[in-house]
Design an enzyme around this catalytic site. Structure first.
Site, PDB file in Angstrom:
ATOM      1  N   TYR A  66       0.841  -1.189   0.000  1.00 60.25           N
ATOM      2  CA  TYR A  66       0.000   0.000   0.000  1.00 60.25           C
ATOM      3  C   TYR A  66       0.886   1.252   0.000  1.00 60.25           C
ATOM      4  O   TYR A  66       2.102   1.167  -0.021  1.00 60.25           O
ATOM      5  CB  TYR A  66      -0.963  -0.024   1.183  1.00 60.25           C
ATOM      6  CG  TYR A  66      -2.149  -0.959   0.965  1.00 60.25           C
ATOM      7  CD1 TYR A  66      -2.304  -1.666  -0.225  1.00 60.25           C
ATOM      8  CD2 TYR A  66      -3.110  -1.139   1.945  1.00 60.25           C
ATOM      9  CE1 TYR A  66      -3.380  -2.512  -0.438  1.00 60.25           C
ATOM     10  CE2 TYR A  66      -4.203  -2.000   1.745  1.00 60.25           C
ATOM     11  CZ  TYR A  66      -4.327  -2.673   0.550  1.00 60.25           C
ATOM     12  OH  TYR A  66      -5.395  -3.507   0.337  1.00 60.25           O
ATOM     13  N   ALA A  99     -27.960 -46.608   5.249  1.00 60.30           N
ATOM     14  CA  ALA A  99     -29.386 -46.270   5.214  1.00 60.30           C
ATOM     15  C   ALA A  99     -30.023 -46.777   3.925  1.00 60.30           C
ATOM     16  O   ALA A  99     -29.474 -46.596   2.829  1.00 60.30           O
ATOM     17  CB  ALA A  99     -29.555 -44.757   5.326  1.00 60.30           C
ATOM     18  N   CYS A 141      -7.157 -22.073   4.586  1.00 58.24           N
ATOM     19  CA  CYS A 141      -7.529 -22.381   3.199  1.00 58.24           C
ATOM     20  C   CYS A 141      -7.718 -21.115   2.360  1.00 58.24           C
ATOM     21  O   CYS A 141      -7.777 -21.174   1.133  1.00 58.24           O
ATOM     22  CB  CYS A 141      -8.798 -23.212   3.170  1.00 58.24           C
ATOM     23  SG  CYS A 141     -10.272 -22.357   3.814  1.00 58.24           S
ATOM     24  N   LYS A 143      -2.152 -30.927   5.299  1.00 55.70           N
ATOM     25  CA  LYS A 143      -3.569 -30.808   5.617  1.00 55.70           C
ATOM     26  C   LYS A 143      -3.866 -31.073   7.100  1.00 55.70           C
ATOM     27  O   LYS A 143      -4.994 -31.420   7.457  1.00 55.70           O
ATOM     28  CB  LYS A 143      -4.372 -31.779   4.745  1.00 55.70           C
ATOM     29  CG  LYS A 143      -4.404 -31.406   3.261  1.00 55.70           C
ATOM     30  CD  LYS A 143      -5.130 -30.092   3.049  1.00 55.70           C
ATOM     31  CE  LYS A 143      -5.443 -29.836   1.596  1.00 55.70           C
ATOM     32  NZ  LYS A 143      -6.492 -30.697   1.076  1.00 55.70           N
TER      33      LYS A 143
END
Length: 641
Positions: A173, A454, A345, A427
């Site tokens: 900046y 299921a 991330c 990770k």
């Protein structure tokens, strides 16, 4: 007694007395309005972090003049009309014993003219490395006027009730542009050697010192190393730090990088934790004023050691406090397993360009004023199918709110596809976040059943009031000639059987899954060939990790074929095709791996219609989802029911 005594010891910077050494970094939120005024959302956001126990907050970069705004998500302080809103913010934090410092900023040549409608300015007419826009060189008179602009902003900060100011002298900046030999080639008193390039920064500090109370904190944030060939290096920054100290600076906040080295500026999980601490240590060796360390400091033990070893006086936490605003209190109370781990991330950074700050692990971000843990008035018997991030998030919140929750997972472990993604190198944060999700569910009354698949029949027999289907995507093999009869593996199979894949491996598909699997296998010494149809690897990844994983694969010798199509797969070969080139046969592979297509998995939901009163589908079962979307959808259904 706390296990981190130094981290939780009190400290002072001038008149700013703080209860511990933990500081919140200035990070843009896009929670202000488009004109740069404070909103109730931004007050709630910062209030939550004060309630979470941080020593003091550094308010996100705030523009000292309209031409210095980066975008319409940047706060402003260039006019007295902004003072009342800023005062509402400081008053709100002060009523709960909070402390807040404001960062004063001007983007210089990094300001976007299509947004500001103003010509960008800089010390020298050198284009921005990011936007490629050519700025106008400031005259000496304009530079002196800009010094007054910063001082006037600081005076407004005092009126608005801030406990100190931080001058943004880092990250490419305007003030950093003056300090750096890379962006400042002036030949007047504001360019040349180190001391002349430091003059603008020095005059800003001196000018502010004249218009604020005597011991009012003036903190200077610098990029001690710009990590570019011709930019600032540490030895020169040590001289700059001494100049700033003599000018009246109260503390030095030591960061790094500029826009040309942006892939290192906000370090993602591929960079080491605490990667800029050594810079703070070197600056501290040459100044007597306090020094703040920053740079992917996640582990409280690392923060404590940094203080104990006198490498810095305060520790700046950034994305970790976006992920979990209550991290300081949890650390102090020894509740380490309850910390919502930052993944590094950089989805938060990417989201800024989409005009709203989001976080993969914190779906409550920007909703701090909403009570998401309110107990339900109508408890239900709820079955959650699937133990990935979506299912775990839903089960935890539903159970916490008072529902009778049962979770079925067909595998022997919880985690779903996220468990495989977390196996890739670097990770560790993802494994910790998965552990966090599992631990949160274990703390509730949720009945968890592993190895329980299921079916339409079993769900109907369970007779739940509501069923949440988070059972993952339908994984469809990619149709390439030869894939059905030649032992081709998918990503999940490859992660699970890496020891038996052989040494020479082809991966067809260079999206995030393919890249991370390639990294995983290459790190084990395997010879990798990676083929991607598009021009860019890991296209769905955020820019920072996408850059680093590409560099990692190159350094490990992976053969990368971009803009390349696979037309045939054989027992140990593949045939690739490129435009305007003859087909090529690549052979000698021990294993060929092709990531599957993630399609909506709606068969089970359709079979339950009419027999189960409420059925909801979330996560990968709706379609390919990022972890951010999966967690958010789990929480959304948890708040809805």
């Amino acid at each position: 007694m706390t296990i981190f005594p130094k981290l939780f010891s009190p400290f002072k910077i001038g008149s700013l007395a703080i209860k511990n050494r933990m500081v919140m970094s200035p990070m843009e939120t896009h929670l202000c309005d488009k004109e740069g005024f404070v909103t109730e959302e931004i007050i709630a956001y910062y209030k939550e972090r004060i309630l979470g126990g941080v020593g003091y907050i550094t308010l996100e970069n705030t523009a000292v003049e309209p031409a210095g705004r980066v975008n319409d998500g940047m706060l402003c302080i260039h006019n007295d009309k902004f003072i009342p809103g800023l005062k509402r913010l400081t008053d709100s934090l002060h009523t709960i014993d909070g402390k807040i410092v404001i960062q004063l900023s001007h983007a210089g040549k990094e300001a976007l003219p299509y947004f500001t409608n103003l010509e960008p300015v800089a010390p020298s007419a050198i284009p921005s490395p990011l936007t490629k826009q050519m700025p106008r060189e400031l005259s000496a008179a304009e530079v002196r006027s800009m010094v007054n602009t910063f001082a006037e902003a600081a005076a407004r900060a005092v009126k608005a009730g801030f406990d100190g100011v931080e001058i943004h002298m880092a990250h490419g900046y305007l003030v950093n542009q003056f300090l750096s030999p890379e962006s400042n080639i002036r030949t007047d008193d504001y360019g040349g050697d180190t001391h002349r390039r430091s003059r603008f920064a020095k005059e800003i500090v001196k000018s502010i010192r004249k218009c604020v109370p005597g011991d009012y904190p003036i903190i200077c944030r610098i990029s001690a190393d710009e990590y570019t060939d011709t930019g600032l290096k540490l030895e020169e920054s040590k001289e700059i730090a001494k100049v700033l100290e003599r000018a009246g600076a109260s503390a030095i906040h030591v960061s790094a990088c500029n826009y040309a080295s942006a892939f290192y500026n906000i370090p993602c999980y591929y960079l080491e934790e605490g990667c800029f601490i050594h810079l703070a240590e070197s600056i501290k060796s040459v100044v007597k004023i306090p020094v703040l360390a920053v740079g992917r400091i996640i582990d409280p033990a690392m923060a404590e050691n940094t203080l104990q070893e006198n490498k810095a006086d305060l520790i700046v936490f950034g994305r970790t406090l976006i992920a979990d605003p209550h991290l300081p209190n949890k650390v102090r109370e020894g509740q380490m397993a309850d910390i919502r781990t930052c993944l590094s991330c950089n989805r938060c950074i990417e989201s800024i360009s989409d005009k709203r700050l989001v976080c993969t692990v914190n779906p409550y971000l920007g909703k701090e004023g909403v009570s998401h843990l309110q107990k339900t008035a109508r408890p239900k018997k709820i079955l959650v199918v699937g133990g990935g991030p979506a299912g775990l998030s839903a089960a935890h919140l539903l159970s916490t709110r008072g529902h009778d929750v049962t979770l079925w997972e067909k595998e022997s472990q919880l985690g779903g596809s996220f468990r495989y993604a977390s196996m890739a190198p670097k990770k560790d944060p993802m494994r910790k976040f998965l552990d966090y999700l599992i631990n949160q569910v274990k703390k509730t009354d949720t009945a968890v059943h592993l190895n329980r698949e299921a079916t339409e029949m079993s769900i109907k027999q369970f007779a739940a009031d509501a069923v949440v289907l988070a059972h993952g995507a339908s994984n469809i093999p990619v149709e390439i000639n030869g894939t059905k009869n030649n032992g081709v593996l998918n990503v999940k199979q490859a992660f699970s059987t890496a020891h038996s894949l052989g040494n020479t491996i082809a991966i067809v598909g260079g999206g995030p899954e393919g890249c991370e699997l390639a990294d995983f296998l290459a790190s084990q010494g395997k010879k990798i060939t990676l083929i991607e149809m598009r021009r860019v690897l890991g296209l769905e990844l955020v820019a920072h990790p996408r850059y680093h994983i590409g560099e990692r694969l190159k350094k490990m010798g992976a053969q990368l074929h971009l803009n390349t199509k696979v037309t045939e797969v054989g027992q140990n070969y593949i045939i690739i095709s490129r435009r305007r080139e003859s087909d090529q046969k690549l052979e000698g592979f021990d294993t060929i791996i092709i990531p599957t297509l993630h399609q909506p998995n709606n068969t089970l939901a359709a079979s339950l219609q009419g027999s189960v009163q409420e059925v909801y589908t979330i996560g990968d079962a709706v379609g390919g989802r990022t972890a951010l979307e999966a967690v958010a959808e789990g929480v959304e259904i948890g708040m809805k029911l």
